[in-house]
Design a protein around this motif. Structure first.
Motif, mmCIF file in Angstrom:
data_model
loop_
_atom_site.group_PDB
_atom_site.id
_atom_site.type_symbol
_atom_site.label_atom_id
_atom_site.label_comp_id
_atom_site.label_asym_id
_atom_site.label_seq_id
_atom_site.Cartn_x
_atom_site.Cartn_y
_atom_site.Cartn_z
ATOM 1 N N ASN A 139 59.342 17.260 30.892
ATOM 2 C CA ASN A 139 58.547 17.686 32.043
ATOM 3 C C ASN A 139 59.219 18.786 32.854
ATOM 4 N N ASN A 140 60.531 18.875 32.773
ATOM 5 C CA ASN A 140 61.262 19.864 33.541
ATOM 6 C C ASN A 140 61.834 20.971 32.672
ATOM 7 N N GLU B 253 62.656 7.514 28.971
ATOM 8 C CA GLU B 253 62.445 8.038 30.320
ATOM 9 C C GLU B 253 63.240 9.335 30.510
ATOM 10 N N ALA B 254 64.470 9.385 29.997
ATOM 11 C CA ALA B 254 65.289 10.600 30.086
ATOM 12 C C ALA B 254 64.625 11.744 29.329
ATOM 13 N N ILE C 225 66.505 14.057 38.149
ATOM 14 C CA ILE C 225 67.340 15.142 37.646
ATOM 15 C C ILE C 225 68.154 15.688 38.808
ATOM 16 N N PHE C 226 69.464 15.799 38.595
ATOM 17 C CA PHE C 226 70.383 16.214 39.639
ATOM 18 C C PHE C 226 71.310 17.305 39.119
ATOM 19 N N THR C 227 71.602 18.298 39.952
ATOM 20 C CA THR C 227 72.571 19.327 39.608
ATOM 21 C C THR C 227 73.885 18.979 40.284
ATOM 22 N N VAL C 228 74.940 18.946 39.482
ATOM 23 C CA VAL C 228 76.257 18.550 39.963
ATOM 24 C C VAL C 228 77.232 19.679 39.650
ATOM 25 N N GLU C 229 78.045 20.039 40.627
ATOM 26 C CA GLU C 229 79.046 21.084 40.413
ATOM 27 C C GLU C 229 80.331 20.456 39.888
ATOM 28 N N VAL D 104 72.329 16.529 35.458
ATOM 29 C CA VAL D 104 72.440 15.128 35.065
ATOM 30 C C VAL D 104 71.064 14.486 35.195
ATOM 31 N N ILE D 105 70.616 13.876 34.113
ATOM 32 C CA ILE D 105 69.374 13.095 34.159
ATOM 33 C C ILE D 105 69.768 11.631 34.285
ATOM 34 N N VAL D 106 69.282 10.996 35.322
ATOM 35 C CA VAL D 106 69.512 9.565 35.515
ATOM 36 C C VAL D 106 68.193 8.874 35.201
ATOM 37 N N ALA D 107 68.234 8.000 34.201
ATOM 38 C CA ALA D 107 67.015 7.322 33.758
ATOM 39 C C ALA D 107 67.347 5.899 33.344
#
Length: 93
Positions: free
Chosen positions: A75-76, A68-69, A43-47, A60-63
Motif C-alpha cells: 500500500n505504501n 500485514e507487513a 511504517i516508521f522512518t528511523v535514523e 521499519v514496518i511494525v506489523a
C-alpha cells in the motif's frame, strides 16, 4: 489490539539487533535515533548513525504478521529488502 496498538513496543535495541543480524555491520542501539519506543503498527522512518558524519534513514514496518507487513509494504509502495521471520517487525528500504 485491533486499533493498531501493540501489547509491547519496538525499541532502539530491537531495531539495532535486527540491523546487526541482517547486515555485515554491528549496530549499537545508541546509534538508533528513536524519540520513544514504537507502540503501534505502521511504517516508521528511523535514523541510524553509521559514523560521526554518516547517517542513514531506515524504514521499519511494525506489523502483527508477515501478511500485514506485506500489505503495508504494498500500500505504501515500499520495496522489502530484509525480513526476519522471528521478529515482529521488518526492515525495508
Amino acid at each position: 489490539a485491533d486499533d493498531g496498538r501493540l501489547f509491547g513496543s519496538v525499541s532502539s535495541k530491537d531495531i539495532a539487533e535486527i540491523l546487526s543480524k541482517t547486515s555485515s555491520h554491528l549496530i549499537s542501539y545508541l546509534n538508533i535515533t528513536l524519540d520513544k519506543p514504537i507502540k503501534s503498527t505502521g511504517i516508521f522512518t528511523v535514523e541510524v548513525r553509521l559514523h560521526a558524519e554518516l547517517t542513514a534513514n531506515v524504514t521499519v514496518i511494525v506489523a502483527r504478521s508477515q501478511s500485514e507487513a506485506q500489505e503495508y509494504s504494498k500500500n505504501n509502495q515500499c520495496h522489502t529488502d530484509v525480513e526476519d521471520n522471528n521478529s515482529d517487525f521488518e526492515l525495508i528500504s
